[in-house]
Scaffold this motif. Structure first.
Motif, PDB file in Angstrom:
ATOM      1  N   PHE A   6       1.683  10.828   5.653  1.00  0.00           N
ATOM      2  CA  PHE A   6       1.340  10.192   6.705  1.00  0.00           C
ATOM      3  C   PHE A   6       2.500   9.043   7.005  1.00  0.00           C
ATOM      4  CE2 PHE A   6      -2.679  11.707   4.655  1.00  0.00           C
ATOM      5  CZ  PHE A   6      -3.176  12.399   5.715  1.00  0.00           C
ATOM      6  N   LEU A   7       2.975   8.394   6.224  1.00  0.00           N
ATOM      7  CA  LEU A   7       4.070   7.477   6.417  1.00  0.00           C
ATOM      8  C   LEU A   7       5.358   7.777   6.436  1.00  0.00           C
ATOM      9  CD1 LEU A   7       1.558   4.894   4.473  1.00  0.00           C
ATOM     10  CD2 LEU A   7       1.576   5.335   6.901  1.00  0.00           C
ATOM     11  N   THR A   8       5.671   9.293   6.557  1.00  0.00           N
ATOM     12  CA  THR A   8       7.148   9.313   6.284  1.00  0.00           C
ATOM     13  C   THR A   8       8.113   8.602   7.536  1.00  0.00           C
ATOM     14  OG1 THR A   8       6.922  11.177   5.147  1.00  0.00           O
ATOM     15  CG2 THR A   8       8.838  11.110   6.570  1.00  0.00           C
ATOM     16  N   GLY A   9       7.450   8.499   8.662  1.00  0.00           N
ATOM     17  CA  GLY A   9       8.232   7.824  10.037  1.00  0.00           C
ATOM     18  C   GLY A   9       7.688   6.577   9.917  1.00  0.00           C
ATOM     19  N   ALA A  10       6.933   6.041   9.039  1.00  0.00           N
ATOM     20  CA  ALA A  10       6.536   4.652   9.285  1.00  0.00           C
ATOM     21  C   ALA A  10       7.227   3.781   8.072  1.00  0.00           C
ATOM     22  CB  ALA A  10       5.137   4.347   9.399  1.00  0.00           C
ATOM     23  N   LEU A  11       8.609   3.582   8.151  1.00  0.00           N
ATOM     24  CA  LEU A  11       9.263   2.821   6.839  1.00  0.00           C
ATOM     25  C   LEU A  11       8.958   1.623   6.913  1.00  0.00           C
ATOM     26  CD1 LEU A  11      12.551   4.708   6.810  1.00  0.00           C
ATOM     27  CD2 LEU A  11      10.573   4.869   5.170  1.00  0.00           C
ATOM     28  N   GLY A  12       8.593   0.818   7.962  1.00  0.00           N
ATOM     29  CA  GLY A  12       8.128  -0.533   7.976  1.00  0.00           C
ATOM     30  C   GLY A  12       7.011  -0.769   6.968  1.00  0.00           C
ATOM     31  N   PHE A  13       5.983  -0.011   7.173  1.00  0.00           N
ATOM     32  CA  PHE A  13       4.537  -0.138   6.593  1.00  0.00           C
ATOM     33  C   PHE A  13       5.183   0.312   4.966  1.00  0.00           C
ATOM     34  CE2 PHE A  13       0.920   1.385   4.647  1.00  0.00           C
ATOM     35  CZ  PHE A  13      -0.054   0.250   4.962  1.00  0.00           C
ATOM     36  N   ALA A  14       6.076   1.193   4.834  1.00  0.00           N
ATOM     37  CA  ALA A  14       6.288   1.524   3.334  1.00  0.00           C
ATOM     38  C   ALA A  14       6.921   0.528   2.921  1.00  0.00           C
ATOM     39  CB  ALA A  14       7.257   2.879   3.531  1.00  0.00           C
ATOM     40  N   VAL A  15       7.674  -0.551   3.363  1.00  0.00           N
ATOM     41  CA  VAL A  15       8.519  -1.471   2.781  1.00  0.00           C
ATOM     42  C   VAL A  15       7.350  -2.577   2.609  1.00  0.00           C
ATOM     43  CG1 VAL A  15      10.021  -3.208   3.109  1.00  0.00           C
ATOM     44  CG2 VAL A  15      10.790  -1.247   3.911  1.00  0.00           C
ATOM     45  N   PHE A  16       6.301  -2.626   3.504  1.00  0.00           N
ATOM     46  CA  PHE A  16       5.318  -3.679   3.326  1.00  0.00           C
ATOM     47  C   PHE A  16       4.561  -3.195   2.085  1.00  0.00           C
ATOM     48  CE2 PHE A  16       0.824  -4.512   3.925  1.00  0.00           C
ATOM     49  CZ  PHE A  16       0.977  -5.732   3.743  1.00  0.00           C
ATOM     50  N   ALA A  17       4.023  -1.936   1.683  1.00  0.00           N
ATOM     51  CA  ALA A  17       3.511  -1.620   0.681  1.00  0.00           C
ATOM     52  C   ALA A  17       4.589  -1.890  -0.552  1.00  0.00           C
ATOM     53  CB  ALA A  17       3.316  -0.015   0.856  1.00  0.00           C
ATOM     54  N   GLY A  18       5.604  -1.599  -0.559  1.00  0.00           N
ATOM     55  CA  GLY A  18       6.461  -1.917  -1.645  1.00  0.00           C
ATOM     56  C   GLY A  18       6.522  -3.475  -1.993  1.00  0.00           C
ATOM     57  N   LEU A  19       6.517  -4.151  -0.905  1.00  0.00           N
ATOM     58  CA  LEU A  19       6.255  -5.735  -1.250  1.00  0.00           C
ATOM     59  C   LEU A  19       5.095  -6.094  -2.066  1.00  0.00           C
ATOM     60  CD1 LEU A  19       8.369  -7.007   2.031  1.00  0.00           C
ATOM     61  CD2 LEU A  19       9.251  -6.919  -0.532  1.00  0.00           C
ATOM     62  N   VAL A  20       4.023  -5.532  -1.437  1.00  0.00           N
ATOM     63  CA  VAL A  20       2.749  -5.745  -2.041  1.00  0.00           C
ATOM     64  C   VAL A  20       2.768  -5.351  -3.282  1.00  0.00           C
ATOM     65  CG1 VAL A  20       0.408  -5.256  -1.822  1.00  0.00           C
ATOM     66  CG2 VAL A  20       1.709  -5.560   0.279  1.00  0.00           C
ATOM     67  N   ALA A  21       3.216  -3.996  -3.675  1.00  0.00           N
ATOM     68  CA  ALA A  21       3.343  -3.531  -5.004  1.00  0.00           C
ATOM     69  C   ALA A  21       3.998  -4.449  -5.851  1.00  0.00           C
ATOM     70  CB  ALA A  21       3.922  -2.253  -5.147  1.00  0.00           C
TER      71      ALA A  21
END
Length: 272
Positions: free
Chosen positions: A82-97
């Protein structure tokens, strides 16, 4: 020996700090306990019955590690689909982690919900990042190669540790910590040059120098695995409380994530 893993270093998996009675002089009435003064989890017998948590076992560590890694895989599946094209949200998830990981590291007790939340957000980040890399030209299948490489490193280090080809000593621990600090510092400097200078920064992520840097990153991850194995072994031998198995799983998961990211970067450089 004190753990070099930040997850364990605050928990008393130590042979030289006196935590929880380890290396402490025997207390009155302590003679009945043959492990007093050598076991960091040995305590003076209470005057009346008090329910005690049973000691951590290898089954506990394996079960908790399977739960955390399973959560990472589930999160990665969501991120990939679902998020392959949404790297901005992916980076956010990484920061949350990252934030959740630091929060657990500095807590005095493990919080399973926090550890599983870390695993979920880390998985989302890894899945989205891996999916994006997989879609790049010439990069199809790169994430799977990185997964296989990570598994190979884990098995190789486990065999090396169990056969005592790798021995975790105080000198070994100091070397790994110093090398890891240097690696992280160089990575941060390279990132700053990339942000403010453009291009590839100092060249640590491309070409021959990038390959060498990637190999060093994988080797450091493997050495941290040895430290994780040592802390699990010591925790079981010293009768650590069962809850410590969550921290063991947390530490192993963080190390495996490190190895996967470095392996993925290395595969990407070799294919580019």
């Amino acid at each position: 020996m004190r753990s070099s893993n930040p997850v364990f270093s605050r928990r008393g998996f130590s042979r030289d700090t006196g935590y929880a009675g380890f290396n402490a002089p025997p207390q009155a009435g302590g003679a009945a306990n043959p492990y007093a003064g050598t076991n960091p989890y040995a305590t003076q017998a209470p005057p009346q019955y008090t329910p005690q948590t049973r000691p951590m076992t290898m089954d506990d560590v394996v079960t908790r590690t399977a739960m955390t890694l399973g959560t990472v895989i589930a999160g990665a599946t969501v991120g990939w689909i679902f998020l392959t094209g949404a790297l901005g949200f992916a980076v956010f998830a990484g920061l949350v982690a990252m934030g959740l990981g630091f929060a657990q590291t500095f807590m005095r007790r493990p919080v399973p919900a926090l550890i599983l939340a870390y695993a979920a957000f880390e998985g989302i980040f890894l899945g989205a990042l891996s999916g994006a890399i997989n879609d790049l030209p010439k990069m199809g299948g790169a994430p799977m190669q990185a997964v296989l490489g990570t598994m190979a490193v884990f098995v190789a280090m486990l065999v090396a540790y169990k056969t005592r080809l790798v021995r975790v000593t105080a000198r070994f621990t100091r070397f790994v910590i110093i090398a890891a600090l240097g690696f992280v510092l160089l990575s941060l400097v390279n990132m700053l040059f990339m942000v403010f200078g453009g291009g590839d920064g100092l060249g640590f992520r491309s070409g021959g120098l990038g390959i060498l840097f990637g190999v060093v990153g994988v080797v450091l991850g493997a050495l941290f695995l040895a430290l994780d194995f040592k802390q699990v072994e010591d925790g079981i031998a010293y009768g650590a409380p069962r809850e410590e198995s969550w921290l063991a799983a947390f530490g192993l998961t963080m190390t495996l994530v490190w190895i996967y990211l470095e392996m993925l970067r290395l595969v990407q450089i070799l294919r580019d």
